[in-house]
Design an enzyme around this catalytic site. Sequence first.
Site, PDB file in Angstrom:
ATOM      1  N   ARG A   1       0.349  -6.660  -6.748  1.00  0.00           N
ATOM      2  CA  ARG A   1      -0.860  -5.871  -6.959  1.00  0.00           C
ATOM      3  C   ARG A   1      -1.482  -6.105  -8.333  1.00  0.00           C
ATOM      4  O   ARG A   1      -2.507  -5.507  -8.646  1.00  0.00           O
ATOM      5  CB  ARG A   1      -0.547  -4.383  -6.803  1.00  0.00           C
TER       6      ARG A   1
ATOM      7  N   ARG B   1     -10.100   9.717   9.298  1.00  0.00           N
ATOM      8  CA  ARG B   1      -8.696   9.741   9.719  1.00  0.00           C
ATOM      9  C   ARG B   1      -8.153  11.168   9.734  1.00  0.00           C
ATOM     10  O   ARG B   1      -8.528  12.002   8.911  1.00  0.00           O
ATOM     11  CB  ARG B   1      -7.840   8.876   8.784  1.00  0.00           C
TER      12      ARG B   1
END
Length: 599
Positions: A167, A202
Amino acid sequence: MLSTSVTTLHSTTNVSSSPSPSLTPLSTFYPYPSSSSTSLSFQRSSPRHRLSASIPGTHLTVNSKPKGLRVSCSAAEPLKVMISGAPASGKGTQCELIVKKFGLVHISTGDLLRAEVSAGTDIGNKAKEYMNAGRLVPDEIVTAMVTSRLSREDAKKKGWLLDGYPRSSAQAQSLESLKIRPDIYIVLDVPDEILIDRCIGRRLDPETGRIYHITNFPPDTEEIKARLIIRPDDTEEKVKSRLEIYKKNAEAILATYSDIMIKIDGNRPKEVIFNEIDTLLSQVQKDKVKSTESETSVSENGSPSSQVSVIQDKWRGIPTRLNNIPHSREIRNYFYDDVLQATVNAVNDGRIRLKVEINIPELNPEMDVYRIGTLMELVRFIALSFAEDGKRVKVCVQGSMGQGALAGMPLQLAGSRKILEFMDWGDYGAKGTFINIGAIGAKEVDEQDDVFILVAPQNAVGNCIIDDLQAMTDAAGSRPVILINPKLKDLPGSSGIMQTMGRDKRLEYAASFENCYFFRLLYYAGTQYPIMGALRMSYPQGYELYKRVDQPSGGEKYVLLSTFTEKPSTDDVNDAFTGKARNQSKQSSGFWGFLSSVF
């Protein structure tokens, strides 16, 4: 939005004394990294040639080797894959499908952290201290967990899928220093507005842990719907913040993996996305086998000779300074080899009606005159390779189509056959045995010919080569016919006389040849410099769009923008350069509507 759009290459005669071009370390559709080094050189693997060839005063020399037996063996390593995508990009779904199809070990840093903490390992206990204090776990701890997991026997044997890691640039460099490098780095590309909608829509079922979406994937029953909750990090403000963090991280590691990165349009049905990923990984897997093949040549007297290199599809990026003419030897040989690889792949797959379209400045068919020596070298390079494999090759140049010495013959091709006749085809009797020179037409097709290479067939005003070309392909039957830089667009006759076929039939026949290689430089509209990017296709791969990026100290590199399964239109290219999502409506109007036809 760019104020100008992209058009296709028109030749340039920009001559420069700049340093020798370097090779940008970029991937193609199917990349091949080096496990021992991240640096990429301008070297290309050479084809196997028994035939020596050189032309006094020209560029190409093909090294020879004696005839002999070839022994091949292979033991490919398992796949090594990294995948990255913003929150709600569908990365989790694709990971499940990849693991199911390819049997890779799925490695997620989140899962690793939870497992190490739960198991009470030394690494887990150290990570837990930072997590309990609300601090980020240091890179060295995360990297240690990842490398420990990669060292296990199942990952070594089955291969691995590294999910969402690294990352940061520091994490990426740590893996590089440990010689841990994937075969391919997949990035799922989804527009921000779609990602935000996916996140804020969601809903979490607290009892089962299952994720739903109020529009795209609603629950089956009202009972489930009633207990759904919004996750704390799925608010619009937090989603936007996470997206910004992801973008910064992705940009930071781009320099490490730009040469093996493949960006995939993630705003499509999951089955369509996986089909593209499946094709990518299957080809990488196939080519890993090919790249491990070793070849030993045994000379005619039975004594072993030195190892020789085989053609390997190891695309290393696009050479820089392509507007400088004449091109350097490295650039010319680089493209010769690239074209050869694609052509051989297509012929080996049973393709029989092929065309090569490559218009680097020295091979641009839209110029008034070819740099004919470069074109002839490319043709010879391909012909010698097929001859080396025992095939009989007929190299054909368009003849005069009418009365008079040059009537109906394109200016570029005048004298080309004589050049081919006088070229040095080597010391092993290739010309006259494995290679013969002819013209385009049915009468040139002999029973012993295996492959036909046609040098730039093109219509001339008032004359159409397509009739002779079709007669030749009909006579060739199932034998491969390869067109090098054809120009088969229909041209009106100055006298208005039509050929035996109607226009539609002629165009339909011309379109029956499929590209096995395509390379075109892209410029801003109406200009010949600077180069904006390049479009490349090499069979069996798809089309890859690259953007040219200026570097410090006058350097440049080509960065992969997008991939396409079919040749993109001008609108597709412009959308990729401007960051417009592919599913948005396209309008071709006015000047740019006209330009879309050139693709």
